[in-house]
Design an enzyme around this catalytic site. Structure first.
Site, PDB file in Angstrom:
ATOM      1  N   HIS A  68       0.963  -1.010  -0.222  1.00 27.91           N
ATOM      2  CA  HIS A  68       0.034   0.193   0.250  1.00 27.91           C
ATOM      3  C   HIS A  68       0.878   1.278  -0.398  1.00 27.91           C
ATOM      4  O   HIS A  68       1.797   1.084   0.498  1.00 27.91           O
ATOM      5  CB  HIS A  68      -1.094   0.128   1.211  1.00 27.91           C
ATOM      6  CG  HIS A  68      -1.291   1.444   1.602  1.00 27.91           C
ATOM      7  ND1 HIS A  68      -2.815   1.582   1.145  1.00 27.91           N
ATOM      8  CD2 HIS A  68      -1.217   2.632   2.501  1.00 27.91           C
ATOM      9  CE1 HIS A  68      -3.233   3.070   0.888  1.00 27.91           C
ATOM     10  NE2 HIS A  68      -2.430   3.310   2.140  1.00 27.91           N
ATOM     11  N   CYS A 142      -4.288   2.147  -4.965  1.00 32.88           N
ATOM     12  CA  CYS A 142      -3.382   3.072  -4.340  1.00 32.88           C
ATOM     13  C   CYS A 142      -2.525   3.486  -4.908  1.00 32.88           C
ATOM     14  O   CYS A 142      -2.356   4.981  -5.092  1.00 32.88           O
ATOM     15  CB  CYS A 142      -3.260   2.862  -3.108  1.00 32.88           C
ATOM     16  SG  CYS A 142      -2.684   1.487  -2.661  1.00 32.88           S
TER      17      CYS A 142
END
Length: 184
Positions: A68, A142
């Site tokens: 992430h 993301c």
């Protein structure tokens, strides 16, 4: 016994006692008041990387991993996440504190001339392209948000290894879809 180290430009060193471990000779922290290093009127942009899975520590040497990412600018970390509503999936949090994932590293991506208010407005404009219900694990995650936003802020793209797993997933998904359509 103490050992000193001449820091690289933009870094400050901290002298620590030598305890027999060569890695304890010095500590370099590029995040400690290095603002004097950047041209006047610019602000550093950091890519904060998190491990999504503990398996990353076992396989990261292969160049693969599930990560992430968020972009840190002016003391706020911006990220993109999934939800079921047709509204922005972009959020701001305290830097390097994303809940549920283990912080891995922070990468200096460059600088921006935008002020904090201008960055906030820019992120609001970006949110039109990143609704929570458009999130896709392989196609719009993301890392895609960070790549797009980082490029627009600094002119630099994020390192390729960060989203490698998603790119491989897309290529396999496309191959599977192609075979299903053509064989179906």
């Amino acid at each position: 016994m103490f050992c000193s180290f001449t820091p690289f430009r933009g870094m400050k060193s901290k002298i620590v006692p030598y305890n027999g471990n060569p890695s304890s000779l010095f500590c370099i922290s590029p995040r400690v008041d290095s603002s004097w290093f950047y041209p006047p009127g610019t602000t550093p942009v950091y890519l904060n990387v998190y491990d999504i899975s503990p398996i990353n520590s076992c396989i990261s040497w292969t160049g693969f991993g599930a990560f992430h990412t968020g972009l840190e600018v002016h003391g706020v970390e911006y990220g993109f996440g999934c939800h079921q509503e047709s509204k922005s999936g972009i959020f701001g949090i305290e830097p390097r504190k994303y809940p549920g994932f283990k912080f891995r590293e922070s990468i200096l991506m460059g600088t921006t001339k935008l002020t904090a208010i201008q960055v906030q407005r820019f992120i609001e404009l970006q949110s039109n392209n990143y609704y929570g219900d458009t999130y896709h694990l392989f196609g719009k995650n993301c890392n895609h948000f960070c790549e797009d936003t980082c490029y627009k802020l600094t002119g630099n793209k994020i390192p390729k290894w960060i989203n490698r797993l998603a790119r491989i997933g897309v290529s396999h998904l496309n191959l599977f879809t192609y075979k299903c359509v053509n064989l179906g």
